[in-house]
Design a protein around this motif. Structure first.
Motif, PDB file in Angstrom:
ATOM      1  N   GLN A 114       0.828  -1.206   0.000  1.00 21.72           N
ATOM      2  CA  GLN A 114       0.000   0.000   0.000  1.00 21.72           C
ATOM      3  C   GLN A 114       0.864   1.259   0.000  1.00 21.72           C
ATOM      4  OE1 GLN A 114      -2.137   1.015   3.630  1.00 21.72           O
ATOM      5  NE2 GLN A 114      -3.939   1.508   2.399  1.00 21.72           N
ATOM      6  N   GLN A 115       1.945   1.237   0.730  1.00 18.41           N
ATOM      7  CA  GLN A 115       2.813   2.410   0.838  1.00 18.41           C
ATOM      8  C   GLN A 115       3.702   2.591  -0.384  1.00 18.41           C
ATOM      9  OE1 GLN A 115       4.749   1.577   4.576  1.00 18.41           O
ATOM     10  NE2 GLN A 115       3.237   2.743   5.724  1.00 18.41           N
ATOM     11  N   PRO A 138       2.948   1.484  -3.895  1.00 23.74           N
ATOM     12  CA  PRO A 138       2.140   0.822  -4.929  1.00 23.74           C
ATOM     13  C   PRO A 138       2.859   0.661  -6.266  1.00 23.74           C
ATOM     14  CG  PRO A 138       1.314   3.024  -4.485  1.00 23.74           C
ATOM     15  CD  PRO A 138       2.393   2.743  -3.486  1.00 23.74           C
ATOM     16  N   ALA A 189       0.327  -6.801  -5.806  1.00 22.82           N
ATOM     17  CA  ALA A 189      -0.984  -6.376  -5.334  1.00 22.82           C
ATOM     18  C   ALA A 189      -2.098  -7.087  -6.086  1.00 22.82           C
ATOM     19  CB  ALA A 189      -1.140  -4.866  -5.460  1.00 22.82           C
ATOM     20  N   GLN A 192      -7.465  -8.259   1.178  1.00 24.43           N
ATOM     21  CA  GLN A 192      -7.470  -6.802   1.188  1.00 24.43           C
ATOM     22  C   GLN A 192      -8.501  -6.267   2.182  1.00 24.43           C
ATOM     23  OE1 GLN A 192      -7.518  -4.928  -2.647  1.00 24.43           O
ATOM     24  NE2 GLN A 192      -5.766  -6.098  -3.370  1.00 24.43           N
ATOM     25  N   GLN A 231      -7.738  -4.017   5.435  1.00 26.64           N
ATOM     26  CA  GLN A 231      -8.383  -2.719   5.675  1.00 26.64           C
ATOM     27  C   GLN A 231      -9.044  -2.668   7.051  1.00 26.64           C
ATOM     28  OE1 GLN A 231     -10.860  -2.201   2.218  1.00 26.64           O
ATOM     29  NE2 GLN A 231      -9.152  -1.508   0.947  1.00 26.64           N
TER      30      GLN A 231
END
Length: 171
Positions: free
Chosen positions: A95-96, A98, A105, A113, A117
């Motif tokens: 996420q940091q 991408p 991913a 995912q 979250q």
């Protein structure tokens, strides 16, 4: 902001250092900000009296406890969502960053995912609660947050001050 190092067993200073950087950047002069060889810590020379050392040590003990409890809550939040710490950290890294992990991913299921979250939201709340508790612990000991941070920097630099704090922590 997520603290990967918290989940990996970071030192007791993680939460404190998060706020410290912004405060120190504001205190730097333009010359210091433009000179990468001068760090805020190199410019810190403060006087700390015995009462402040004792207050700092007492607050530091409480801060360590809060951080330990927060780390445990974070681990539990991740595991409750069906993820391992390793999976969470990998998803967080993706996420940091991408752009460097587009292919990785796409291999992550929607379920993973969603788990990430949900865990991430819980961790965010744990971090906010911990930060509030840390600030309360510091002020309950009679120190302002900024003063605690100044003393923290001084303790990290000054072996004599480190020993004084250590003596209070051991008693």
């Amino acid at each position: 902001m997520k603290y990967l190092s918290i989940l990996a067993g970071a030192t007791a200073s993680v939460f404190l250092l998060a706020g410290q950087t912004a405060t120190l950047a504001q205190q730097q002069t333009p010359a210091e900000q433009n000179n990468p060889t001068v760090t805020p810590e190199q410019n810190t020379s403060i006087e700390v009296n015995d009462e402040e050392i004792q207050s700092f040590a007492s607050a530091f003990k409480v801060v360590q406890t809060i951080q330990d409890e927060s780390r445990q809550k974070m681990v539990e939040a991740i595991e409750e969502q069906g993820l391992t710490i390793k999976e969470y950290n990998e998803l967080l890294r993706q996420q940091q960053q991408p752009e460097s992990s587009d292919s990785e991913a796409s291999n992550v299921s929607e379920e993973k995912q969603e788990q990430f979250q949900q865990a991430d939201a819980q961790i965010e709340q744990i971090e906010q609660d911990a930060q509030a508790d840390i600030e309360a612990a510091i002020t309950d000991e009679g120190l302002q947050i900024e003063r605690f941070q100044e003393i923290w920097i001084a303790v990290r630099q000054d072996p004599e001050l480190q020993q004084q704090v250590k003596n209070y922590l051991e008693n």
